[in-house]
Scaffold this active site. Sequence first.
Site, PDB file in Angstrom:
ATOM      1  NE  ARG A  56      46.308  29.720  94.934  1.00  0.00           N
ATOM      2  CZ  ARG A  56      46.930  31.046  95.028  1.00  0.00           C
ATOM      3  NH1 ARG A  56      46.899  32.036  95.639  1.00  0.00           N
ATOM      4  NH2 ARG A  56      47.645  31.841  93.873  1.00  0.00           N
ATOM      5  CE  LYS A  70      45.974  34.642  90.226  1.00  0.00           C
ATOM      6  NZ  LYS A  70      47.399  34.538  89.959  1.00  0.00           N
ATOM      7  CG  ASP A  87      46.173  39.796  91.990  1.00  0.00           C
ATOM      8  OD1 ASP A  87      45.732  38.204  91.587  1.00  0.00           O
ATOM      9  OD2 ASP A  87      47.952  39.907  92.658  1.00  0.00           O
ATOM     10  CB  SER A 118      53.568  41.684  94.483  1.00  0.00           C
ATOM     11  OG  SER A 118      52.972  41.522  94.582  1.00  0.00           O
ATOM     12  CB  SER A 177      53.392  32.335  86.591  1.00  0.00           C
ATOM     13  OG  SER A 177      53.434  32.612  88.129  1.00  0.00           O
TER      14      SER A 177
HETATM   15  C1  S3P Z   1      52.298  37.569  92.562  1.00  0.00           C
HETATM   16  C2  S3P Z   1      51.895  37.441  91.276  1.00  0.00           C
HETATM   17  C3  S3P Z   1      50.101  37.193  91.147  1.00  0.00           C
HETATM   18  C4  S3P Z   1      49.361  37.531  91.371  1.00  0.00           C
HETATM   19  C5  S3P Z   1      49.146  36.907  92.913  1.00  0.00           C
HETATM   20  C6  S3P Z   1      51.085  38.051  93.655  1.00  0.00           C
HETATM   21  C7  S3P Z   1      53.431  38.192  92.538  1.00  0.00           C
HETATM   22  O1  S3P Z   1      50.407  35.532  90.915  1.00  0.00           O
HETATM   23  O2  S3P Z   1      48.374  37.057  90.882  1.00  0.00           O
HETATM   24  O3  S3P Z   1      48.468  37.776  94.151  1.00  0.00           O
HETATM   25  O4  S3P Z   1      53.501  38.421  93.984  1.00  0.00           O
HETATM   26  O5  S3P Z   1      53.949  37.648  92.296  1.00  0.00           O
HETATM   27  P1  S3P Z   1      51.092  34.527  89.335  1.00  0.00           P
HETATM   28  O6  S3P Z   1      52.127  34.997  89.622  1.00  0.00           O
HETATM   29  O7  S3P Z   1      50.674  32.873  89.968  1.00  0.00           O
HETATM   30  O8  S3P Z   1      49.652  35.062  88.259  1.00  0.00           O
END
Ligand code: S3P
Length: 446
Positions: free
Chosen positions: A130, A350, A323, A30, A175
């Site tokens: 997705r 996911k 995750d 991230s 999210s």
């Molecule tokens: C992420 C947010 C999460 C996570 C993804 C990475 C991010 O997703 O599951 O692996 O880097 O902001 P969501 O925002 O869909 O919950």
Amino acid sequence: MSAPAAPLRWRSTPVAMPLAGEIEVPGDKSISHRAIMLAALAEGSSQVDGFLEGEDTRATAAIFGQLGVRIDTPSASRRIVHGVGLHGLRAPASVLDCGNAGTGMRLLAGLLAAQAFDSTLTGDASLQRRPMRRVIEPLARMGARIEAAAGDLPPLRVRGGATLQGIDYALPVASAQVKSALLLAGLYARGETCVREPHPTRDYSERMLAAFGWPIRFAPGRAQLTGGHRLRGCAVQVPADFSSAAFFIVAASLVPGSRLLLRAVGLNARRTGLLTALRLMGADIREHAPREQGGERVADLEVRHAPLHGIDVPVELVPDMIDEFPILFVAAAAARGTTRIRGAAELRVKESDRIALMAQGLARLGVDVAECADGATIEGGRIGGGSVASATDHRIAMSFAVAGLVAAAAVEIDDCTHVATSFPGFLALANSAGFALQQAPAPDAD
Ligand code: S3P
């Protein structure tokens, strides 16, 4: 991204010896995505250290190359990004391929909606399934013009030249990706953009915007900024990815006699729900030398084997471990008693439908699992050997590699190529810690 000719199968064989040693897992996915994005939009150069050399994050870096940003790679895990400023991106000559990365596509949708030029975002087969409505709808309210394929799926055609207006938006589903897309669009918008979350999510965008000099106000569950400022290049130190460490945390908890030290793991409070859940299950995880690195809390994690028991996973932990459910399914299957997971319907959208995939895979290994719409009930105790499907989902593949360590016989996992999206070098690192993980021949060659 490009698929190899023959799918890569793995065989994970049960081990007799404990896991031991000190390891460092690769950089946070991230944070690596965001570092490239903000550094590209900054004035001046930024050095990113600990950058994840995964396919997802490299796809994001390649996209900024297409948008006219020079990014040097002086050595592995280091990038020098020569920022072009907020208005310096150039129209790409071709489609922008986010590979497997939902983060890449959703954040870029917000950023590109504010540019003067048109662009098209696409991705691999998993990403093309997705849901994108969650970003398109609020961005459209800000004035963005984004067209998706039927069902609000990628590819996304992002029309340039829109004038964006700030928004006060309450996310229907927690999210960080949607929040971050709106904040990136908000950099270019007139007035204030305020995002409210039903439950706080990872705040990397907020922290990093502040580090790059953008005035932003944020607290758990809320972030606010106004358009029209500047980002200034800076140094970014990316901590080791907690989600990658998670496979080793569970592995060392499960294999009798184990003691593993995981160095410099990022422990952002919105990522570590798995630690709370595992401790409730009886895990022995200690944090050493807690410190701040690049504005993030990191510590060395010492994990010792401990007998685990089933729990009802507290629903409020779900966003903080979103995750980590594939590996939690494995911990639950090996634990004594029943584990109930609820409130986790997001897992179905996911990289794969993670509830269905984990339930089907564990059932094939003889575990009693009952799936429900927003979770599963897992009767722990014994994991058998067998062959499971990963549906090219990196975290499913690595989770079943951990299951194989403590199964009654070897576990074979079908298509493991996508592990490189988040964890290049997993197989070698796992074997260095005591796994018995090999590439397996195709089933018909057996
Ligand atoms: C992420 C947010 C999460 C996570 C993804 C990475 C991010 O997703 O599951 O692996 O880097 O902001 P969501 O925002 O869909 O919950």
